[in-house]
Design an enzyme around this catalytic site. Structure first.
Site, PDB file in Angstrom:
ATOM      1  N   GLU A   7       0.680  -1.118   0.410  1.00  0.00           N
ATOM      2  CA  GLU A   7       0.376  -0.125   0.225  1.00  0.00           C
ATOM      3  C   GLU A   7       0.783   1.246   0.175  1.00  0.00           C
ATOM      4  OE1 GLU A   7      -3.618   1.925   2.951  1.00  0.00           O
ATOM      5  OE2 GLU A   7      -2.014   0.512   3.825  1.00  0.00           O
ATOM      6  N   TYR A  36      -8.534   5.615  13.150  1.00  0.00           N
ATOM      7  CA  TYR A  36      -7.940   5.579  14.322  1.00  0.00           C
ATOM      8  C   TYR A  36      -6.696   5.229  15.002  1.00  0.00           C
ATOM      9  CZ  TYR A  36      -8.033   0.687  13.492  1.00  0.00           C
ATOM     10  OH  TYR A  36      -8.024  -0.328  12.115  1.00  0.00           O
ATOM     11  N   CYS A  80      -5.751  -2.818   2.593  1.00  0.00           N
ATOM     12  CA  CYS A  80      -5.307  -2.634   4.414  1.00  0.00           C
ATOM     13  C   CYS A  80      -6.319  -2.998   4.208  1.00  0.00           C
ATOM     14  CB  CYS A  80      -4.283  -1.944   4.416  1.00  0.00           C
ATOM     15  SG  CYS A  80      -3.949  -1.614   5.744  1.00  0.00           S
ATOM     16  N   SER A 136       0.760  -1.582   7.198  1.00  0.00           N
ATOM     17  CA  SER A 136      -0.141  -2.848   8.488  1.00  0.00           C
ATOM     18  C   SER A 136       0.963  -2.593   9.612  1.00  0.00           C
ATOM     19  CB  SER A 136      -0.951  -3.645   8.384  1.00  0.00           C
ATOM     20  OG  SER A 136      -0.870  -4.090   9.507  1.00  0.00           O
ATOM     21  N   LYS A 178      -9.383   1.976  -2.025  1.00  0.00           N
ATOM     22  CA  LYS A 178      -9.259   1.615  -1.476  1.00  0.00           C
ATOM     23  C   LYS A 178     -10.991   2.587  -0.445  1.00  0.00           C
ATOM     24  CE  LYS A 178      -6.934   1.213   3.561  1.00  0.00           C
ATOM     25  NZ  LYS A 178      -5.693   1.713   4.251  1.00  0.00           N
TER      26      LYS A 178
END
Length: 225
Positions: free
Chosen positions: A42, A114, A144, A171, A108
């Site tokens: 990504e 968060y 992801c 990630s 995406k």
């Protein structure tokens, strides 16, 4: 089943030419070993997370030039992450490169907002899905966060006939996340009766550490690589 290579590269935010070169070098090695498709992580072209660089039109134009140059360099299909400006919307995109150009794009859909993630501030969510034929397999593309939802993009694609769910990720690590992530990916594979192929970043960026952990699971949950 096609042979898929995972280019688990270490890239740097803003080092666009160097990032492109790392993906190109990995694609060259993968092609020499008989790969039919190469996955790169990504936002591998821009580095992750690009944050406020995404508000600079010149930066987005430079990203586009680098990924177009990468398409001309490689002699194997490559799925690579790159920020993409479409009209007035910036997307976190996966670009399929083949035959010297960009042949397809997936944006995406699930944008995390968060913890360390702030993607809703910088990206617009995608609105469509992408699947393509690779040899005798129909492959669906996810990025992801998309694959963390049990009824999300990958599940819909599998219900529509996709045999392979591709996921490119950035990630970051936290304690025991590698076990959590593998358990989630194995569950997606068995629930959707599809092969799941996952390519993650490795290395560090500011306070984030990317642990790689790139992996593939078969539809029976077997670890393939």
């Amino acid at each position: 089943m096609p042979r898929i290579a995972l280019a688990q590269v270490d890239v740097t935010v803003g080092a666009l030419a160097a990032n492109r070169a790392r993906v190109a070098e990995a694609a060259g090695r993968a092609r020499a070993e008989g790969a039919d498709l190469v996955l790169a992580p990504e936002l591998a072209i821009s580095g992750y997370p690009p944050e406020d660089l995404l508000f600079r039109r010149a930066f987005l134009a430079d990203c586009r030039r680098e990924v177009e140059a990468l398409a001309r360099e490689v002699d194997v299909p490559v799925l690579v992450g790159c920020p993409w400006l479409a009209g007035d919307r910036v997307h976190n995109s996966a670009l399929l490169l083949a035959d010297g150009g960009i042949v397809a794009r997936y944006d995406k859909r699930e944008l995390p907002n968060y913890g360390v993630f702030d993607e809703e501030r910088t990206f617009a969510p995608g609105r469509g899905d992408l699947a393509f034929q690779l040899g005798d397999a129909l492959c669906a593309v996810t990025i992801c966060e998309d694959i963390w939802y049990p009824d999300g993009v990958g599940h819909r694609a599998a219900r529509a006939g996709a045999q392979v769910i591709l996921n490119i990720s950035a990630s970051p690590y936290f304690v025991a996340k590698d076990d959590l992530r593998e358990q989630m990916l194995r569950t997606r594979a068995t629930d959707d009766l599809a092969t799941v192929v996952y390519c993650n970043l490795v290395g560090g960026q500011d306070e984030l550490v990317f642990d790689g952990g790139s992996v593939a699971f078969g539809p029976d949950g077997e670890l393939l690589g």
